[in-house]
Design an enzyme around this catalytic site. Structure first.
Site, mmCIF file in Angstrom:
data_model
loop_
_atom_site.group_PDB
_atom_site.id
_atom_site.type_symbol
_atom_site.label_atom_id
_atom_site.label_comp_id
_atom_site.label_asym_id
_atom_site.label_seq_id
_atom_site.Cartn_x
_atom_site.Cartn_y
_atom_site.Cartn_z
ATOM 1 N N LYS A 122 -0.700 79.240 -3.253
ATOM 2 C CA LYS A 122 -0.362 78.866 -1.555
ATOM 3 C C LYS A 122 0.604 77.656 -1.948
ATOM 4 C CE LYS A 122 -1.603 76.188 1.362
ATOM 5 N NZ LYS A 122 -0.535 75.608 1.837
ATOM 6 N N SER A 174 -2.013 65.167 -1.783
ATOM 7 C CA SER A 174 -2.328 63.999 -1.188
ATOM 8 C C SER A 174 -3.782 63.615 -1.608
ATOM 9 C CB SER A 174 -1.928 63.627 0.153
ATOM 10 O OG SER A 174 -2.770 64.284 0.815
ATOM 11 N N THR A 175 -4.299 62.332 -1.840
ATOM 12 C CA THR A 175 -5.648 62.299 -1.933
ATOM 13 C C THR A 175 -6.348 62.318 -0.930
ATOM 14 O OG1 THR A 175 -5.014 60.483 -3.726
ATOM 15 C CG2 THR A 175 -7.213 60.122 -2.429
ATOM 16 N N GLU A 195 -4.993 66.780 -8.762
ATOM 17 C CA GLU A 195 -3.815 66.040 -9.178
ATOM 18 C C GLU A 195 -3.359 65.224 -7.943
ATOM 19 O OE1 GLU A 195 -2.960 65.269 -11.972
ATOM 20 O OE2 GLU A 195 -3.421 66.941 -13.406
ATOM 21 N N CYS A 229 4.930 62.020 -7.728
ATOM 22 C CA CYS A 229 3.699 61.509 -7.858
ATOM 23 C C CYS A 229 3.683 60.367 -8.826
ATOM 24 C CB CYS A 229 2.493 62.486 -8.344
ATOM 25 S SG CYS A 229 2.962 63.231 -9.777
ATOM 26 N N GLU A 325 1.254 54.537 -0.756
ATOM 27 C CA GLU A 325 1.890 55.087 -1.486
ATOM 28 C C GLU A 325 3.310 55.735 -0.558
ATOM 29 O OE1 GLU A 325 1.004 59.286 -2.451
ATOM 30 O OE2 GLU A 325 2.045 59.344 -4.323
HETATM 31 P P1 NAD Z 1 -0.701 67.635 1.066
HETATM 32 O O1 NAD Z 1 -2.082 66.826 0.724
HETATM 33 O O2 NAD Z 1 -0.472 67.034 2.443
HETATM 34 O O3 NAD Z 1 -0.713 69.059 0.870
HETATM 35 C C1 NAD Z 1 -0.883 69.498 -0.307
HETATM 36 C C2 NAD Z 1 -1.015 71.060 -0.232
HETATM 37 O O4 NAD Z 1 -2.342 70.994 0.514
HETATM 38 C C3 NAD Z 1 -0.053 71.921 0.949
HETATM 39 O O5 NAD Z 1 -0.142 73.070 0.194
HETATM 40 C C4 NAD Z 1 -1.101 72.021 1.923
HETATM 41 O O6 NAD Z 1 -0.753 72.958 3.010
HETATM 42 C C5 NAD Z 1 -2.348 72.143 1.391
HETATM 43 N N1 NAD Z 1 -3.483 71.816 2.330
HETATM 44 C C6 NAD Z 1 -3.617 71.028 3.751
HETATM 45 N N2 NAD Z 1 -4.569 70.972 4.194
HETATM 46 C C7 NAD Z 1 -5.692 71.543 3.163
HETATM 47 C C8 NAD Z 1 -6.917 71.749 3.086
HETATM 48 N N3 NAD Z 1 -7.739 71.055 4.158
HETATM 49 N N4 NAD Z 1 -7.802 72.289 2.210
HETATM 50 C C9 NAD Z 1 -6.851 72.810 1.124
HETATM 51 N N5 NAD Z 1 -5.423 72.531 0.964
HETATM 52 C C10 NAD Z 1 -4.846 72.062 2.024
HETATM 53 O O7 NAD Z 1 0.360 66.650 0.125
HETATM 54 P P2 NAD Z 1 2.099 66.781 0.267
HETATM 55 O O8 NAD Z 1 2.244 65.582 1.435
HETATM 56 O O9 NAD Z 1 2.327 68.300 0.626
HETATM 57 O O10 NAD Z 1 2.497 66.266 -1.003
HETATM 58 C C11 NAD Z 1 2.502 64.937 -1.367
HETATM 59 C C12 NAD Z 1 1.336 64.402 -2.190
HETATM 60 O O11 NAD Z 1 1.152 64.887 -3.392
HETATM 61 C C13 NAD Z 1 1.566 62.875 -2.704
HETATM 62 O O12 NAD Z 1 0.375 62.091 -2.348
HETATM 63 C C14 NAD Z 1 1.862 62.899 -4.204
HETATM 64 O O13 NAD Z 1 1.464 61.898 -4.797
HETATM 65 C C15 NAD Z 1 0.892 64.004 -4.438
HETATM 66 N N6 NAD Z 1 1.228 64.710 -5.718
HETATM 67 C C16 NAD Z 1 0.540 64.476 -6.837
HETATM 68 C C17 NAD Z 1 0.831 65.041 -8.128
HETATM 69 C C18 NAD Z 1 0.061 64.883 -9.277
HETATM 70 O O14 NAD Z 1 0.434 65.583 -10.219
HETATM 71 N N7 NAD Z 1 -0.887 63.927 -9.429
HETATM 72 C C19 NAD Z 1 2.205 65.826 -8.143
HETATM 73 C C20 NAD Z 1 2.898 65.926 -7.076
HETATM 74 C C21 NAD Z 1 2.527 65.318 -5.851
#
Ligand code: NAD
Length: 425
Positions: A122, A174-175, A195, A229, A325
Site C-alpha cells: 500500500k 511517521s512515528t 522505520e 528520514c 522533525e
Molecule cells: P505517515 O505515517 O503519515 O504515512 C505512512 C503510511 O502509513 C502511508 O501509506 C499512510 O497511508 C499509512 N497509514 C496512515 N494511517 C495508518 C494506520 N492507522 N495504519 C497503518 N498505516 C497507516 O508518514 P508520511 O507523512 O507519509 O511520511 C513521512 C514520515 O516517514 C517521516 O516521519 C519520515 O521520517 C518517515 N520515514 C522514515 C523512513 C525510515 O526508513 N525510517 C524512511 C522514509 C520516511
C-alpha cells in the site's frame, strides 16, 4: 490472493524466487526512464534524483536476489543435531510513505519475496503511481497473487494491519502512525518492522574547513527538499567557526535553483503535499520569531508547495524547528563550545535514526559517533544507505530493521529442528 499464492510460492526453490526478483530488477531497469518521470510527476523531486532513486531500487533488488539463508547447525554432538532453519512468514503488508515511494518498497519487496513470502503493498495516498507500475510489471513476471497493490485515501492502513491473513507488517512512515501500527499488530502478535521518523544531528568538529563541510552538510539537509528520514535536520557548529559556516550555508541556499522537478537544472523541487507544506511553514514562521533567517524563509509566490532552501541561525534547542522533525528544506544551525555538552544536546531527542560527525581526526570523530544514540552515524558522509548494511532506528525511530542479512531475517521465522535417535529397544 496473496494468501492463496503463498503455499506454492514458499515451496518454490529460493534459486527460482531469487531469479524472478533479478528479472524484476531487469524490467525496472529497462523502464527506468519512464519510472523516473512518473516518480517526478507524483513526488516532485528533480528528475536526476528520481533516476538516482530508480538506480538504488534496482541495486537493492539485485543485492537481495544474491542473498541466501542457509540452515545453521547449532549443535552436532553426541547423537544430537540441532539445526536452525528460516521459514517465511506468509502474507506481508508493505506500507510506505510519499518521500521515496519506489526504493522504500524495494527494501521490503526484495527480502520478502526472496525468503518466500507474498506481499500486499500500500503506497501513500499522494504517491500511488510508481507502486502501481511496479504491480503492472510484476504481473508479467511473478505468479499471480505473489505481489499485489492496493491504493487508498489514507484509510486502508488499519485494514491491513488488523487483517487476520497478514502475518507481518513492514511499515515506513511517521512515528505517530508507527505507534498505531504497533498497537494494531499486537492483536494478532503479528511480526512488525517500523522505520519511523528522525531528527538527525550533524556535529561539526573544530578541526575542519568550515566551507568544505558546510557544503556537505547543505547537501545532506536539502536533498529531496529535506524530505528524507535521515536528512540532516539540525547542525551543531563550534562557536569560532559558526558565522563562517552559517554564511556558506546561506550562500548555497540563495544559489539553489528551486523549480518544477521535471525542468532541466532544477535542484530543489516542491514539498510533496499540502499537509507537509503547512507543517514546514508553521515551523518556519515560529522560527522567524525566535532566530535569524539567513536565506529563504518565504514560500515562492507561484502554484505548488515550493519552499526555497532556508537557513535559520541563533535558535535555542527548545525551538520547535530544532526539537521536531521538520521534513522539509529548512535547516536550523546551532552553536556549541563543549563537545560533551553538544553530544548530550544531540541525544536529547525521542528520535535516534541517523546522524553525522564531521572531522579531520577520524579517531576523534569516530569516538564522538559512538556516543550518539542512533541506529546509524556517518562520519564525513551522509545518506550512505546500502542494501548490504543493516539499517534501523533506536528509540522512537523504529523497531526491527531493514537491509542486510538482518533485514532478510526480519521476513522469516527461526525454525529449530532438534533431533536425537531413539535408543535401541
Ligand atoms: P505517515 O505515517 O503519515 O504515512 C505512512 C503510511 O502509513 C502511508 O501509506 C499512510 O497511508 C499509512 N497509514 C496512515 N494511517 C495508518 C494506520 N492507522 N495504519 C497503518 N498505516 C497507516 O508518514 P508520511 O507523512 O507519509 O511520511 C513521512 C514520515 O516517514 C517521516 O516521519 C519520515 O521520517 C518517515 N520515514 C522514515 C523512513 C525510515 O526508513 N525510517 C524512511 C522514509 C520516511
Amino acid at each position: 490472493a496473496a494468501k492463496r499464492a503463498f503455499p506454492a510460492w514458499s515451496a518454490t526453490p529460493i534459486e527460482q524466487r531469487a531469479a524472478l526478483v533479478d528479472k524484476l530488477a531487469d524490467a525496472l531497469e529497462a523502464r527506468a526512464g519512464e519510472f523516473a518521470s512518473l516518480l517526478t510527476s507524483e513526488q516532485g523531486k528533480p528528475l536526476d534524483q528520481a533516476m538516482f532513486e530508480m538506480m538504488g531500487s534496482i541495486f537493492t533488488l539485485r543485492a537481495f536476489a544474491a542473498m541466501r539463508l542457509e540452515p545453521k547447525t547449532l549443535r552436532d554432538e553426541g547423537g544430537n543435531t540441532v539445526i536452525e532453519h528460516r521459514t517465511p512468514l506468509g502474507v506481508v503488508a508493505s506500507i510506505t510513505p510519499w518521500n521515496f515511494p519506489v526504493i522504500l518498497l524495494m527494501n521490503k519487496l526484495g527480502p520478502a519475496l526472496v525468503t518466500g513470502n507474498t506481499m500486499v503493498a500500500k503506497p501513500a495516498p499522494t504517491t500511488p503511481l510508481t507502486t502501481l507500475l511496479v504491480g503492472e510489471i510484476c504481473r508479467d513476471i511473478l505468479p499471480a497473487g505473489v505481489f499485489n497493490t492496493v491504493c487508498d485515501q489514507n484509510d486502508l492502513g488499519e485494514v491491513l494491519t488488523t487483517h487476520p491473513d497478514v502475518a507481518k507488517v513492514a511499515f515506513t512512515g511517521s512515528t505517530a502512525t508507527g505507534k498505531k501500527v504497533m498497537a494494531a499488530a499486537a492483536q494478532g502478535v503479528k511480526r512488525v518492522t517500523l522505520e519511523l521518523g528522525g531528527n538527525d544531528a550533524a556535529i561539526v568538529l573544530d578541526d575542519v574547513d568550515p566551507r568544505q563541510v558546510a557544503q556537505k552538510v547543505y547537501g545532506g539537509a536539502m536533498a529531496n527538499a529535506g524530505q528524507i528520514c535521515v536528512a540532516i535536520k539540525r547542525a551543531y557548529v563550534p562557536e569560532p567557526m559558526y558565522d563562517e559556516f552559517c554564511d556558506e550555508l546561506a550562500r548555497l541556499a540563495k544559489e539553489a535553483v528551486v523549480d518544477d522537478g521535471a525542468k532541466q537544472g532544477t535542484q530543489v523541487g516542491p514539498v510533496q503535499n499540502k499537509m507537509q507544506f503547512d507543517k514546514v511553514m508553521a515551523l518556519l514562521d515560529d522560527a522567524k520569531e525566535r532566530g535569524t533567517v539567513l536565506a529563504g524563509g518565504e514560500a515562492l509566490d507561484r502554484p505548488g508547495y515550493f519552499i526555497p532552501p532556508t537557513i535559520v541561525r541563533d535558535l535555542d534547542d527548545d525551538a520547535p524547528l530544532v526539537r521536531e522533525e521538520q521534513f522539509g528544506p529548512v535547516l536550523p544551525v546551532l552553536k556549541y563550545d563543549d563537545i560533551d555538552d553538544v553530544i548530550a544536546r544531540a541525544n536529547d531527542s525521542e528520535y535516534g535514526l541517523g546522524g553525522s560527525v564531521w572531522g579531520k581526526d577520524l579517531a576523534r570523530a569516530t569516538d564522538v559517533a559512538k556516543r550518539i544514540d542512533s541506529g546509524t552515524v556517518w562520519v564525513n558522509q551522509y545518506l550512505a544507505i546500502d542494501p548490504n548494511i543493516p539499517f534501523r532506528g533506536s528509540k522512537q525511530s523504529g523497531l526491527g530493521g531493514e537491509l542486510g542479512e538482518a533485514g532478510l531475517h526480519e521476513y522469516t521465522q527461526p525454525h529449530i529442528i532438534n533431533v536425537v535417535a531413539l535408543e535401541d529397544a
